[in-house]
Design a protein around this motif. Structure first.
Motif, PDB file in Angstrom:
ATOM      1  N   ASN A 271       0.849  -1.192   0.000  1.00  0.00           N
ATOM      2  CA  ASN A 271       0.000   0.000   0.000  1.00  0.00           C
ATOM      3  C   ASN A 271       0.887   1.245   0.000  1.00  0.00           C
ATOM      4  OD1 ASN A 271      -1.814   2.051   0.428  1.00  0.00           O
ATOM      5  ND2 ASN A 271      -2.914   1.011   2.069  1.00  0.00           N
TER       6      ASN A 271
ATOM      7  N   ASP B 140      -7.085   0.146 -10.329  1.00  0.00           N
ATOM      8  CA  ASP B 140      -6.471   0.841 -11.468  1.00  0.00           C
ATOM      9  C   ASP B 140      -5.296   0.038 -12.016  1.00  0.00           C
ATOM     10  OD1 ASP B 140      -8.265   2.932 -11.354  1.00  0.00           O
ATOM     11  OD2 ASP B 140      -6.887   4.323 -10.352  1.00  0.00           O
ATOM     12  N   LYS B 141      -4.446  -0.459 -11.127  1.00  0.00           N
ATOM     13  CA  LYS B 141      -3.281  -1.258 -11.555  1.00  0.00           C
ATOM     14  C   LYS B 141      -3.740  -2.497 -12.320  1.00  0.00           C
ATOM     15  CE  LYS B 141       0.471   0.682  -9.774  1.00  0.00           C
ATOM     16  NZ  LYS B 141       1.632   1.022 -10.581  1.00  0.00           N
TER      17      LYS B 141
ATOM     18  N   GLN C  36      -8.113   4.332  -0.393  1.00  0.00           N
ATOM     19  CA  GLN C  36      -7.322   4.764  -1.542  1.00  0.00           C
ATOM     20  C   GLN C  36      -6.609   3.586  -2.189  1.00  0.00           C
ATOM     21  OE1 GLN C  36      -5.148   7.858   0.530  1.00  0.00           O
ATOM     22  NE2 GLN C  36      -6.260   9.436  -0.599  1.00  0.00           N
ATOM     23  N   TYR C  37      -6.207   2.625  -1.377  1.00  0.00           N
ATOM     24  CA  TYR C  37      -5.547   1.436  -1.910  1.00  0.00           C
ATOM     25  C   TYR C  37      -6.488   0.639  -2.810  1.00  0.00           C
ATOM     26  CZ  TYR C  37      -3.078  -2.920  -2.417  1.00  0.00           C
ATOM     27  OH  TYR C  37      -2.456  -4.015  -2.957  1.00  0.00           O
TER      28      TYR C  37
ATOM     29  N   GLU D  94      -8.870   1.677  -4.756  1.00  0.00           N
ATOM     30  CA  GLU D  94      -8.914   2.315  -6.069  1.00  0.00           C
ATOM     31  C   GLU D  94      -7.585   2.118  -6.813  1.00  0.00           C
ATOM     32  OE1 GLU D  94      -9.360   6.787  -7.871  1.00  0.00           O
ATOM     33  OE2 GLU D  94     -10.522   6.293  -6.064  1.00  0.00           O
ATOM     34  N   TYR D  95      -6.494   2.257  -6.092  1.00  0.00           N
ATOM     35  CA  TYR D  95      -5.150   2.094  -6.654  1.00  0.00           C
ATOM     36  C   TYR D  95      -4.967   0.685  -7.236  1.00  0.00           C
ATOM     37  CZ  TYR D  95      -0.098   1.114  -6.307  1.00  0.00           C
ATOM     38  OH  TYR D  95       1.190   0.716  -6.543  1.00  0.00           O
TER      39      TYR D  95
END
Length: 114
Positions: A35, A58-59, A51-52, A54-55
């Protein structure tokens, strides 16, 4: 039989029937699943985990090879029948590992692992 995923700390003993997988962001040995959102005065643990999510999505959607390779590696361990202990520094607290676990559980249920 499919293995199960548990979340623990880097200090937890790895059971004999499990494979330990580090998911932290340590500078010495960062995980592709670490994270990047640091908990500090302007970001709570809950915000960092949100936030992780979503991150990581996305990845995955961008086809990040490192992230997908690690998720597939963990999925292969589970499909082989072994349990996986996701290991992080979060001790008895909310951890981004919960989201990783849900992603892997969904992938196995929906048979989308390579």
């Amino acid at each position: 039989m499919i293995g199960k995923i548990t979340i623990g700390t880097i200090w937890d003993a790895i059971p004999e029937s499990s494979v330990g997988v580090y998911i932290g962001r340590s500078i010495k040995q960062p995980s592709p699943l670490g994270n990047p959102f640091v908990i500090n005065a302007s970001r709570t643990r809950e915000e960092a985990c949100e936030q992780y999510e979503e991150y990581l999505m996305d990845k995955m959607n961008q086809g990040d090879r490192e992230v997908l390779t690690e998720l597939n590696r963990i999925g292969s361990i589970l499909l082989s029948g072994k349990d996986v202990l996701l290991r992080c520094y979060c001790k008895n607290r909310l951890c981004h590992g919960e989201f990783i676990k849900s992603v892997l559980d969904d992938a196995i249920t929906n048979k989308v692992l390579d």
